[in-house]
Enzyme design. Sequence first.
Site, PDB file in Angstrom:
ATOM      1  CB  SER A 278      45.973  34.857 -13.605  1.00  0.00           C
ATOM      2  OG  SER A 278      45.517  36.189 -13.667  1.00  0.00           O
TER       3      SER A 278
ATOM      4  N   GLY B  67      46.027  41.869   3.181  1.00  0.00           N
ATOM      5  CA  GLY B  67      45.442  42.180   1.883  1.00  0.00           C
ATOM      6  C   GLY B  67      44.396  41.165   1.441  1.00  0.00           C
ATOM      7  CD  GLU B  68      40.934  40.926  -3.672  1.00  0.00           C
ATOM      8  OE1 GLU B  68      39.925  40.481  -4.254  1.00  0.00           O
ATOM      9  OE2 GLU B  68      41.635  41.848  -4.141  1.00  0.00           O
TER      10      GLU B  68
ATOM     11  CD  GLU C 291      44.114  36.189 -10.179  1.00  0.00           C
ATOM     12  OE1 GLU C 291      43.442  36.625  -9.239  1.00  0.00           O
ATOM     13  OE2 GLU C 291      45.004  36.843 -10.741  1.00  0.00           O
ATOM     14  N   PRO C 292      40.007  36.213  -9.731  1.00  0.00           N
ATOM     15  CG  PRO C 292      38.486  36.297  -7.938  1.00  0.00           C
ATOM     16  CD  PRO C 292      39.401  35.363  -8.678  1.00  0.00           C
ATOM     17  CD  GLN C 293      42.015  36.592  -5.736  1.00  0.00           C
ATOM     18  OE1 GLN C 293      42.268  35.991  -6.780  1.00  0.00           O
ATOM     19  NE2 GLN C 293      41.197  36.124  -4.827  1.00  0.00           N
TER      20      GLN C 293
ATOM     21  CB  CYS D  66      53.049  37.882  -6.129  1.00  0.00           C
ATOM     22  SG  CYS D  66      51.461  37.140  -6.557  1.00  0.00           S
TER      23      CYS D  66
END
Length: 422
Positions: free
Chosen positions: A110, A192-193, A115-117, A50
Amino acid sequence: MSLIVLGINHKTAPLAIRETVAFADHELGEIMAEVKQQTQGSEVALLSTCNRVEFYLSNESHQHEQIKAQLLDWLKAKKELSDDLDEVIYYHKGVDAVKHLMKVASGLDSMVLGEPQILGQLKACYQKAKRAGTVEQIMERLFQKAFAAAKKVRHETDIGSNPVSVAYAAVTLAKHIFADFSKLTVLFVGAGETIELAARHLEQSGVKQMVMANRTLANAHKLADEFEGKAVGLDAIPHYLAQADIVISSTGSMLPIIGKGMVETAIQERRRKSMFMVDLAVPRDIESSVAKLDDVYLYSVDDLEGVIQENLQARQEAAEEALVILDEFAEDFEKWHAGRQKHDTVRELHQMFADIAQAELERAKAQLKNGNDIEAALEHFSHRLTKKFLHQPMVWLREDDEELDRHDITRQLFQLDKNSDD
């Protein structure tokens, strides 16, 4: 170095442009294979989220500018875009490309710092490239180094402290509108995550009623079971929309799932009771015109950036520590790449002379078969071999070069002064 990165992200391009460049998850393998063909057989990986669309390429021809131009022309044609894309595209090559990928993997590039995603998304990108056959030795090594760097950053710094994910930001924004979450109904679109993370934050905030809508019902059930919610298909959204106080959507659809008319009907059924909607998808899942409706608060991923900034001070300090770690990993990769190039140079040089010698040997054998004198054939072989071996060095030696003393380099390379002393 043979590496380049070409892409756009939330820093360089608004959502309206990012969603036109984005690729659907199911087409990534085919796209990477196509890019490989379009860029002279480059190793290729494509990350489409995104917040960014990035192409990672390795091409041993080292024609960086040519590869960049080929890729950009292909992308414009593929997405039917104008030259305006040039203004939002960024481009890194060599060690800068290496450091960029490592920053992305570690969450340092990011919208939500740390952020870990993104690491999971990058690993999925790498696996798709492996299955598509577009990743080989160099990119394989690069991605493994990036994953290792991200792991060390995560374990040795506070980059992951203070939750500031996009999902967390969405929940924080909702708290400005709703005082009591215990009586709210939340409709999640996607499984999703990001949706899972948003559901976890909302559960911790007191939400008890959740509806999970997804194209694949099995995935919706899996998420619903975890949060004691209800699983439905996308076709059931119009029915459950009217019940939803909060709607959070994040799917991989290339077209909107929730339209203005659908929301308008839901608001009428709710008797003008406010609805809070967060669209975390790119391209957007909810038509932008929904924002014009009364009693609807619609936010996109770009709208969340202001919320995110409030909780970043600790992570900013950790980011400085993380950059030191990334520099070490980037330097290690650079040394490996340089060593590989040296090995390739020796191998290719050996192969070049071996090919020349073999060709001349075959010529000499043919002369002997035709009855030529052995001594004459050997002298001819020796003469031609010497001439062939020295042709390229002599061409190089004769070129004018103000920066290099080619004669001195040649004397050192072939130890001519040492030989004359002997």
